[in-house]
Design a protein around this motif. Structure first.
Motif, PDB file in Angstrom:
ATOM      1  N   UNK A  42       0.029  -2.740 -15.137  1.00  0.00           N
ATOM      2  CA  UNK A  42      -0.686  -1.526 -15.524  1.00  0.00           C
ATOM      3  C   UNK A  42      -1.810  -1.326 -14.524  1.00  0.00           C
ATOM      4  N   UNK A  43      -1.794  -0.206 -13.798  1.00  0.00           N
ATOM      5  CA  UNK A  43      -2.750  -0.028 -12.711  1.00  0.00           C
ATOM      6  C   UNK A  43      -3.136   1.442 -12.582  1.00  0.00           C
ATOM      7  N   UNK A  44      -4.384   1.673 -12.262  1.00  0.00           N
ATOM      8  CA  UNK A  44      -4.828   3.027 -11.969  1.00  0.00           C
ATOM      9  C   UNK A  44      -4.271   3.431 -10.599  1.00  0.00           C
ATOM     10  N   UNK A  45      -3.809   4.655 -10.486  1.00  0.00           N
ATOM     11  CA  UNK A  45      -3.184   5.111  -9.247  1.00  0.00           C
ATOM     12  C   UNK A  45      -4.151   4.951  -8.077  1.00  0.00           C
ATOM     13  N   UNK A  46      -3.654   4.334  -7.007  1.00  0.00           N
ATOM     14  CA  UNK A  46      -4.451   4.120  -5.814  1.00  0.00           C
ATOM     15  C   UNK A  46      -5.244   2.838  -5.806  1.00  0.00           C
ATOM     16  N   UNK A  47      -5.197   2.060  -6.909  1.00  0.00           N
ATOM     17  CA  UNK A  47      -6.009   0.850  -7.016  1.00  0.00           C
ATOM     18  C   UNK A  47      -5.189  -0.430  -6.898  1.00  0.00           C
ATOM     19  N   UNK A  48      -3.910  -0.314  -6.601  1.00  0.00           N
ATOM     20  CA  UNK A  48      -3.068  -1.490  -6.445  1.00  0.00           C
ATOM     21  C   UNK A  48      -1.891  -1.206  -5.542  1.00  0.00           C
ATOM     22  N   UNK A  49      -1.476  -2.202  -4.771  1.00  0.00           N
ATOM     23  CA  UNK A  49      -0.314  -2.091  -3.892  1.00  0.00           C
ATOM     24  C   UNK A  49       0.380  -3.446  -3.820  1.00  0.00           C
ATOM     25  N   UNK A  50       1.673  -3.404  -3.542  1.00  0.00           N
ATOM     26  CA  UNK A  50       2.428  -4.628  -3.317  1.00  0.00           C
ATOM     27  C   UNK A  50       2.424  -4.970  -1.827  1.00  0.00           C
ATOM     28  N   UNK A  51       2.296  -6.264  -1.484  1.00  0.00           N
ATOM     29  CA  UNK A  51       2.318  -6.665  -0.073  1.00  0.00           C
ATOM     30  C   UNK A  51       3.716  -6.578   0.509  1.00  0.00           C
ATOM     31  N   UNK A  52       3.795  -6.607   1.823  1.00  0.00           N
ATOM     32  CA  UNK A  52       5.049  -6.440   2.547  1.00  0.00           C
ATOM     33  C   UNK A  52       5.878  -7.723   2.474  1.00  0.00           C
ATOM     34  N   UNK A  53       6.584  -7.871   1.366  1.00  0.00           N
ATOM     35  CA  UNK A  53       7.474  -9.007   1.163  1.00  0.00           C
ATOM     36  C   UNK A  53       8.789  -8.490   0.605  1.00  0.00           C
ATOM     37  N   UNK A  54       9.885  -9.082   1.056  1.00  0.00           N
ATOM     38  CA  UNK A  54      11.205  -8.638   0.613  1.00  0.00           C
ATOM     39  C   UNK A  54      11.460  -9.017  -0.849  1.00  0.00           C
ATOM     40  N   UNK A  55      10.889 -10.144  -1.303  1.00  0.00           N
ATOM     41  CA  UNK A  55      11.142 -10.622  -2.662  1.00  0.00           C
ATOM     42  C   UNK A  55       9.916 -11.376  -3.165  1.00  0.00           C
ATOM     43  N   UNK A  56       9.728 -11.394  -4.481  1.00  0.00           N
ATOM     44  CA  UNK A  56       8.649 -12.139  -5.138  1.00  0.00           C
ATOM     45  C   UNK A  56       7.260 -11.738  -4.605  1.00  0.00           C
TER      46      UNK A  56
ATOM     47  N   UNK B  35      17.420  -5.265   6.060  1.00  0.00           N
ATOM     48  CA  UNK B  35      16.436  -4.319   6.583  1.00  0.00           C
ATOM     49  C   UNK B  35      15.115  -4.454   5.822  1.00  0.00           C
ATOM     50  N   UNK B  36      14.019  -4.388   6.554  1.00  0.00           N
ATOM     51  CA  UNK B  36      12.693  -4.324   5.960  1.00  0.00           C
ATOM     52  C   UNK B  36      12.163  -2.903   6.131  1.00  0.00           C
ATOM     53  N   UNK B  37      11.302  -2.482   5.204  1.00  0.00           N
ATOM     54  CA  UNK B  37      10.749  -1.135   5.279  1.00  0.00           C
ATOM     55  C   UNK B  37       9.655  -1.107   6.346  1.00  0.00           C
ATOM     56  N   UNK B  38       9.908  -0.413   7.435  1.00  0.00           N
ATOM     57  CA  UNK B  38       8.956  -0.351   8.537  1.00  0.00           C
ATOM     58  C   UNK B  38       8.070   0.891   8.470  1.00  0.00           C
ATOM     59  N   UNK B  39       8.199   1.669   7.391  1.00  0.00           N
ATOM     60  CA  UNK B  39       7.364   2.856   7.222  1.00  0.00           C
ATOM     61  C   UNK B  39       5.941   2.422   6.876  1.00  0.00           C
ATOM     62  N   UNK B  40       5.009   2.648   7.782  1.00  0.00           N
ATOM     63  CA  UNK B  40       3.640   2.176   7.589  1.00  0.00           C
ATOM     64  C   UNK B  40       2.975   2.786   6.363  1.00  0.00           C
ATOM     65  N   UNK B  41       3.392   3.973   5.961  1.00  0.00           N
ATOM     66  CA  UNK B  41       2.793   4.611   4.785  1.00  0.00           C
ATOM     67  C   UNK B  41       3.034   3.807   3.520  1.00  0.00           C
TER      68      UNK B  41
END
Length: 287
Positions: A144-158, A271-277
């Motif tokens: 549960x997160x307020x929009x813009x206050x959390x992101x997942x790191x660049x990892x394929x799993x876990x 493939x990894x997501x290379x889109x910087x956005x």
């Protein structure tokens, strides 16, 4: 989904529920049913080949989108950017929002939350029965997160979400029907091991005896003995051995790739997501 009258009665900000799917026809209806109280449900599907799209699109008002899968983190980061409301509730298709959790979330938001993110415990089911130990007794995730206050790191799993500030634990749990079909879950373990090895390769990690043997034996001992998997009976034994096998497979795959690299053979990575956005904002967040 919640209508405007219900939302006004709760006097809370809007909630967008996000669900990511791939071939989840056995799970998706029950998951969506548990989230119909939210103001928006966005399902992001990875081009399922079963009845998942048909089932989702039978729910009036559910926003159904499809996107190439580059891992759970990339998929959920993209979905969070598409959410319409201030608060985001993230679920996987094999998870259910319990009535008690729903009430707690609505009361929390109506009262004015003191934090930008919250952690939810998961009650894990293995072949229809709750796994009480085996390392899963303390399973909890930021969902549960307020929009813009959390992101997942660049990892394929876990990948564990990073948030701005602390993410305290709420009282009530979500249900996680992690294993209903043992064969399907065993195949999933193989897939996750391959993705984990790919992440390790990308990060330049090495693998040898300590990783292949040591980590595998330690994983079983830690979950079955120290984390009391033995008290889960036969389910605990099977489950802990399977987790140890996943660890063995991950580090063995990585070891084999290093061996082959010395022979001039490069691994075939997903493939990894290379889109910087997709990864924007991570630097400003704290774990």
């Amino acid at each position: 989904m919640a209508n405007e009258t219900e939302r006004d009665n709760h006097s809370r900000p809007g909630i967008s529920a996000l669900v990511t799917t791939f071939n989840e026809e056995a799970n998706i209806a029950a998951c969506l049913d548990s989230l119909l109280w939210c103001d928006e449900i966005l399902v992001v599907d990875s081009f399922s080949t079963d009845r998942t799209p048909e089932i989702v699109q039978s729910y009036q008002g559910v926003n159904f989108r499809q996107r190439t899968y580059y891992g759970s983190a990339a998929q959920k980061n993209w979905a969070m950017g598409e959410a319409r409301h201030d608060w985001i509730l993230i679920f996987d298709a094999d998870e259910r929002c319990t009535p008690k959790l729903r009430r707690e979330i609505e009361e929390l938001l109506a009262a004015g939350p003191q934090h930008n993110a919250y952690t939810i415990r998961r009650r894990v089911f293995f072949l229809g029965k709750v796994i009480r130990f085996s390392g899963w007794q303390h399973d909890q995730v930021i969902r549960l997160v307020r929009k813009g206050e959390g992101r997942y790191p660049d990892r394929r799993v876990h990948a564990d979400m990073k948030t701005r500030g602390p993410a305290p634990l709420v009282r009530n749990v979500m249900d996680h029907y992690m294993v209903d079909d043992f064969h399907e879950y065993a195949l999933r373990i193989v897939k996750y091991s391959y993705w984990g090895a790919s992440q390790g390769w990308k990060e330049g990690k090495r693998s040898g005896l300590a990783e292949v043997l040591g980590r595998s034996v330690w994983r079983f001992f830690r979950t079955y003995v120290l984390q009391l998997g033995v008290l889960d009976g036969m389910r605990g034994l099977v489950f802990c051995m399977l987790q140890a096998y996943g660890t063995y497979l991950k580090w063995s795959i990585l070891w084999s790739w290093r061996v082959n690299a010395r022979r001039g053979i490069e691994p075939k990575l997903p493939e990894f997501d290379e889109n910087e956005e997709i990864w924007e904002g991570l630097d400003s967040l704290e774990a």
